[in-house]
Scaffold this motif. Structure first.
Motif, mmCIF file in Angstrom:
data_model
loop_
_atom_site.group_PDB
_atom_site.id
_atom_site.type_symbol
_atom_site.label_atom_id
_atom_site.label_comp_id
_atom_site.label_asym_id
_atom_site.label_seq_id
_atom_site.Cartn_x
_atom_site.Cartn_y
_atom_site.Cartn_z
ATOM 1 N N ARG A 169 0.861 -1.175 0.000
ATOM 2 C CA ARG A 169 0.000 0.000 0.000
ATOM 3 C C ARG A 169 0.901 1.231 0.000
ATOM 4 O O ARG A 169 2.010 1.196 0.525
ATOM 5 C CB ARG A 169 -0.938 -0.025 1.212
ATOM 6 C CG ARG A 169 -2.006 -1.095 1.091
ATOM 7 C CD ARG A 169 -2.950 -1.107 2.279
ATOM 8 N NE ARG A 169 -2.379 -1.780 3.425
ATOM 9 C CZ ARG A 169 -2.339 -3.103 3.569
ATOM 10 N NH1 ARG A 169 -2.800 -3.890 2.612
ATOM 11 N NH2 ARG A 169 -1.840 -3.649 4.660
ATOM 12 N N THR A 221 1.554 5.616 0.272
ATOM 13 C CA THR A 221 1.183 6.873 0.900
ATOM 14 C C THR A 221 1.918 8.013 0.205
ATOM 15 O O THR A 221 3.129 7.936 -0.016
ATOM 16 C CB THR A 221 1.553 6.869 2.395
ATOM 17 O OG1 THR A 221 0.854 5.806 3.046
ATOM 18 C CG2 THR A 221 1.197 8.188 3.055
ATOM 19 N N THR A 262 3.831 2.222 2.193
ATOM 20 C CA THR A 262 3.457 2.646 3.547
ATOM 21 C C THR A 262 4.309 1.971 4.608
ATOM 22 O O THR A 262 4.633 2.585 5.634
ATOM 23 C CB THR A 262 1.972 2.360 3.794
ATOM 24 O OG1 THR A 262 1.199 2.999 2.756
ATOM 25 C CG2 THR A 262 1.514 2.895 5.136
ATOM 26 N N HIS A 319 5.792 4.569 7.651
ATOM 27 C CA HIS A 319 4.851 4.699 8.778
ATOM 28 C C HIS A 319 5.523 5.256 10.029
ATOM 29 O O HIS A 319 4.906 6.019 10.786
ATOM 30 C CB HIS A 319 4.171 3.359 9.072
ATOM 31 C CG HIS A 319 5.073 2.326 9.671
ATOM 32 N ND1 HIS A 319 5.217 2.155 11.028
ATOM 33 C CD2 HIS A 319 5.882 1.400 9.090
ATOM 34 C CE1 HIS A 319 6.064 1.173 11.263
ATOM 35 N NE2 HIS A 319 6.483 0.697 10.108
ATOM 36 N N THR A 357 1.129 13.275 5.529
ATOM 37 C CA THR A 357 0.417 12.752 4.374
ATOM 38 C C THR A 357 -0.248 13.868 3.578
ATOM 39 O O THR A 357 -0.567 14.934 4.102
ATOM 40 C CB THR A 357 -0.647 11.739 4.799
ATOM 41 O OG1 THR A 357 -1.588 12.389 5.661
ATOM 42 C CG2 THR A 357 -0.022 10.564 5.528
ATOM 43 N N TYR A 392 1.069 -3.138 7.579
ATOM 44 C CA TYR A 392 1.081 -2.411 6.317
ATOM 45 C C TYR A 392 1.398 -3.283 5.104
ATOM 46 O O TYR A 392 1.547 -2.768 3.999
ATOM 47 C CB TYR A 392 2.091 -1.262 6.401
ATOM 48 C CG TYR A 392 1.792 -0.326 7.539
ATOM 49 C CD1 TYR A 392 0.713 0.553 7.482
ATOM 50 C CD2 TYR A 392 2.560 -0.348 8.705
ATOM 51 C CE1 TYR A 392 0.423 1.401 8.541
ATOM 52 C CE2 TYR A 392 2.265 0.505 9.767
ATOM 53 C CZ TYR A 392 1.196 1.369 9.681
ATOM 54 O OH TYR A 392 0.899 2.201 10.738
#
Length: 307
Positions: free
Chosen positions: A162, A164, A243, A247, A257, A299
């Motif tokens: 994923r 970001t 991600t 994180h 973000t 994640y």
């Protein structure tokens, strides 16, 4: 003639595509592999392979023989492995390939757990951003990001990437905070180059039925996730990063973000290995450990089904 050795050599030549690569993976001289297959053909009284100076192709008779021999060798390996496992724990070397970022941030930090449960297994971890030829290079398995398009490989889905979109507070104070993804065209961004495509990955955004794919003129392009994260946390530009790698920086405020109303499509992560080859105990326990590791990772794990 050692028939098992000859069958193994034939299977490896078919899978590797050349006598030289097959000999390398078997740790045998090229001449020995050639002699084994010639003896096999003489004994069977059929031509298994067409040979030229540049390539090796399988004859129709060879293709049919390959399918039967692969199954036979797998059964034999299963019998031997079962016998060994009854008296011993998994042991030996496992050759693994994965991307540098996954190796540094996910796999290596967790290996202590694996070794506590499997003290007799040695891992040879290749951390490089390239597509290794598993058969030709003698790699037991690889942890690969993205869809697996090679139908010759067996893929086991273990998780997903994923992403970001983020930047440092200092960068945003200096350049301004974009309000829409299209604003990125006017701001410094960092690109992550794909080893498969050979060019930077586009920034992707989804908001309901709206899908955006932005090919940006990046001020910097790198081909390694670790370097990409370093560029982002150094304030060189806006990044769209995995991600799992950002994180911690998001948690301590080093990164913030952007475009929270937009999402980014995830990318599958698979463990892959060559087909028609019995998974030894040492490889199987490593793959099972990777599956469990990703399942526990907030994640990287696959989304749980909604009930």
């Amino acid at each position: 003639m050692d028939r098992i050795a000859a069958m193994t050599a034939f299977v490896r030549v078919v899978e590797a595509g050349t006598f030289t690569k097959a000999a390398d993976t078997l740790n045998l001289p090229n001449a020995t592999v050639t002699r084994l297959i010639q003896s096999l053909e003489e004994d069977l009284k059929i031509r298994l392979l067409h040979r030229t100076t540049r390539s090796v192709t399988v004859t129709p008779e060879g293709a049919a023989y390959y399918e039967r021999v692969v199954a036979l060798l797998a059964d034999l390996a299963d019998i031997e492995s079962t016998a060994k496992q009854s008296v011993a724990s998994p042991s030996g070397r496992v050759r693994v390939e994965t991307a540098a970022g996954l190796a540094a941030l996910v796999i290596v930090p967790a290996l202590g757990e694996f070794y506590r449960n499997n003290p007799q297994v040695q891992i040879e971890l290749g951390a490089a951003n390239r597509q290794a030829d598993l058969v030709a290079e003698g790699v037991d398995c690889a942890i690969r990001v993205g869809e697996v398009t090679d139908q010759f490989l067996v893929a086991r889905r273990v998780g997903e990437f994923r992403f970001t979109t983020c930047a440092t507070p200092q960068f945003l104070a200096e350049h301004g905070t974009p309000s829409t993804p299209q604003d990125l065209y006017a701001l410094p961004t960092i690109g992550l180059s794909s080893s498969r495509a050979g060019r930077p990955l586009p920034f992707r955004f989804v908001n309901g039925d709206e899908n955006l794919e932005l090919s940006l003129a990046h001020r910097l392009v790198v081909n390694d996730t670790n370097a990409y994260l370093a560029a982002g946390t150094s304030g060189l530009g806006i990044i769209q990063a995995p991600t799992y790698g950002v994180h911690a920086a998001l948690g301590d405020g080093s990164l913030v973000t952007l475009f929270d109303e937009w999402t980014v499509a995830s990318i599958p992560v698979n463990v892959i290995y060559p087909p028609n080859r019995y998974l030894s105990a040492k490889v199987r326990v490593f793959i099972d450990w990777v599956v469990a590791l990703f399942e526990r990772h907030e994640y990287l794990r696959r989304p749980r089904p909604v009930r």
